[in-house]
Scaffold this active site. Structure first.
Site, PDB file in Angstrom:
ATOM      1  CE  LYS A 115     -12.799  15.473  97.054  1.00  0.00           C
ATOM      2  NZ  LYS A 115     -11.283  15.142  96.728  1.00  0.00           N
TER       3      LYS A 115
ATOM      4  CD  GLU B  68      -5.579  20.837  98.181  1.00  0.00           C
ATOM      5  OE1 GLU B  68      -5.820  21.641  97.098  1.00  0.00           O
ATOM      6  OE2 GLU B  68      -6.465  20.490  98.863  1.00  0.00           O
TER       7      GLU B  68
ATOM      8  NE  ARG C 234     -13.609  11.847 102.509  1.00  0.00           N
ATOM      9  CZ  ARG C 234     -12.687  12.095 101.782  1.00  0.00           C
ATOM     10  NH1 ARG C 234     -11.437  12.225 102.267  1.00  0.00           N
ATOM     11  NH2 ARG C 234     -12.943  12.488 100.426  1.00  0.00           N
TER      12      ARG C 234
ATOM     13  CG  HIS D  71      -7.204  18.212  95.099  1.00  0.00           C
ATOM     14  ND1 HIS D  71      -5.761  17.775  95.369  1.00  0.00           N
ATOM     15  CD2 HIS D  71      -8.159  17.528  96.195  1.00  0.00           C
ATOM     16  CE1 HIS D  71      -5.914  17.140  96.529  1.00  0.00           C
ATOM     17  NE2 HIS D  71      -7.259  16.925  96.789  1.00  0.00           N
TER      18      HIS D  71
ATOM     19  CB  VAL E 184       3.451  10.777  91.114  1.00  0.00           C
ATOM     20  CG1 VAL E 184       4.249   9.640  90.899  1.00  0.00           C
ATOM     21  CG2 VAL E 184       2.489  11.054  90.087  1.00  0.00           C
TER      22      VAL E 184
ATOM     23  CB  SER F  69      -1.694  10.434 101.576  1.00  0.00           C
ATOM     24  OG  SER F  69      -1.775  11.598 100.739  1.00  0.00           O
TER      25      SER F  69
ATOM     26  CE1 TYR G  70      -6.752  17.119 101.801  1.00  0.00           C
ATOM     27  CE2 TYR G  70      -9.018  16.109 102.464  1.00  0.00           C
ATOM     28  CZ  TYR G  70      -7.671  16.320 102.596  1.00  0.00           C
ATOM     29  OH  TYR G  70      -7.053  15.572 103.544  1.00  0.00           O
TER      30      TYR G  70
ATOM     31  CB  ILE H 224      -7.426  10.815  89.682  1.00  0.00           C
ATOM     32  CG1 ILE H 224      -8.385  11.398  88.391  1.00  0.00           C
ATOM     33  CG2 ILE H 224      -8.371  10.385  90.864  1.00  0.00           C
ATOM     34  CD1 ILE H 224      -7.665  11.316  87.073  1.00  0.00           C
ATOM     35  CG  ASP H 225      -8.397  13.954  94.532  1.00  0.00           C
ATOM     36  OD1 ASP H 225      -9.332  14.097  94.050  1.00  0.00           O
ATOM     37  OD2 ASP H 225      -8.125  13.199  95.532  1.00  0.00           O
TER      38      ASP H 225
END
Length: 372
Positions: free
Chosen positions: A75, A118, A15, A96, A239, A134, A94, A269-270
């Protein structure tokens, strides 16, 4: 403002932070955009397309990071990229951070202003910059799970939808948010038996209203999770606690009790994953096996479909990019409380309470950072 768009260097990440059409909009508003050579190659966007949109092409990442005031990525910055950040430079991507102490330490040390996609919010609730990815990840989770269930991939050798005279697979989806809803839609289309588990009754009602009897909804408690996970052929972890580490809903003991050859696709997992046996993998080496259960824990799932993902992401991020570039980060955050919620690290301080709590930092007041 000078906006920098480096090429993504995470393993199998194709991306790009800004598409040519987004660059054109930014340039039309008086900004300069510097795009690294071949940054858009993974989505079929050539350097010539970026130049036509008004961008300047940089030979490499060092030039982009050295010259740009605002870095726009997809990322989280890798170690080499974090070394190039400087005090006062704005990073929009992002992050995380909650499960990633090393990255957090480096960003704090850089003195940069780090705004995470996020944790940007929107009126009425929701995470507008996380939602597009998502949607992609939720839909991909079913595809990935179906592939992993093939015998050659280590799975039990079962077809999601079954055939006449042979029952379909059972898919259990943990979470009824954007990931879970999109996974449920794809799962129903596959012909599988589908169970969605969540503690938000309104979210379960929405699933029920849209998909009806094709999906079984269950309230999230230990009994329901244990019983449904034990009988599942495919478990999808969907979740999310915004900004925080994902709760470990599937214990190691539950994994031991699953069917041999069953599959877990941990989309969470992120944020550290919702299964105790999960750890991040890559598109180059996506799976591993624990107690006979195949785990698929790729931390950048949407990167496998970069054209769809990059354009969907840019549709959401562009207004915020233009605000940051047009007003400067302080004025933009002061004018938009929802964008301000995206501020995770600022001038050597952690400003996101969830990240601070997860990693043992003192949480700084974002408003105070705007005044420094």
């Amino acid at each position: 403002m000078r906006i920098g768009v480096p090429r993504e260097i995470k393993v199998h990440e194709y991306r790009v932070g800004m598409t040519p059409s987004s660059v054109r909009e930014a340039v039309a508003r008086g900004n300069e955009v510097l795009v690294e050579h071949d940054a858009g190659r993974g989505i079929g966007a050539t350097d010539a397309a970026y130049e036509k949109a008004g961008a300047r092409i940089a030979a490499g990442a060092p030039e982009v990071f050295a010259r740009a005031d605002l870095i726009v990525k997809v990322k989280e910055p890798q170690a080499a990229e974090r070394e190039r950040l400087r005090p006062g430079q704005v990073l929009f991507t992002y992050l995380h951070l909650a499960p990633d102490p090393e990255q957090t330490r480096d960003l704090v040390g850089s003195g940069a202003v780090c705004i995470a996609y996020e944790t940007v919010t929107q009126p009425g609730g929701g995470l507008p910059l996380l939602a597009p990815m998502s949607e992609v990840a939720g839909r991909m989770a079913v595809q990935a799970g179906a592939k992993c269930l093939e015998k050659e991939q280590g799975g039990m050798g079962i077809l999601l939808g079954g055939v006449a005279g042979v029952p379909p697979a059972k898919i259990v989806i943990l979470g009824a948010g954007v990931v879970g809803t999109n996974a449920a839609q794809m799962a129903v289309g596959s012909g599988a038996r589908v169970v969605v588990i969540d503690r938000n009754l309104d979210a379960l009602r929405r699933i029920d209203a849209v998909l009806g009897a094709r999906v079984v909804t269950a309230y999230s408690n230990r009994d329901n999770i244990e019983s449904h996970v034990a009988s599942a052929d495919l478990v999808i972890g969907a979740v999310l606690l915004p900004g925080a580490a994902a709760p470990k809903l599937v214990t190691r003991e539950m994994v031991r009790g699953m069917k041999p050859g069953a599959v877990i696709v941990d989309v969470a997992i992120d944020q550290g994953g919702c299964c105790e046996t999960s750890h991040p993998t890559t598109h180059a080496d996506p799976t591993y096996v624990v107690d006979g259960v195949v785990h698929y824990c790729v931390a950048n799932m949407p990167g496998a479909v970069p054209r769809t993902s990059a354009y969907a992401l840019n549709n959401a991020t562009l207004p915020f990019i233009l605000a940051l570039a047009g007003k400067g980060w302080r004025a933009a955050l002061a004018a938009d409380a929802h964008l301000k919620n995206g501020l995770n690290v600022c001038g050597g301080k952690v400003t996101c309470r969830e990240v601070a709590a997860a990693l043992g930092y003192a949480a700084a007041d974002p408003d105070a950072c705007l005044k420094d």
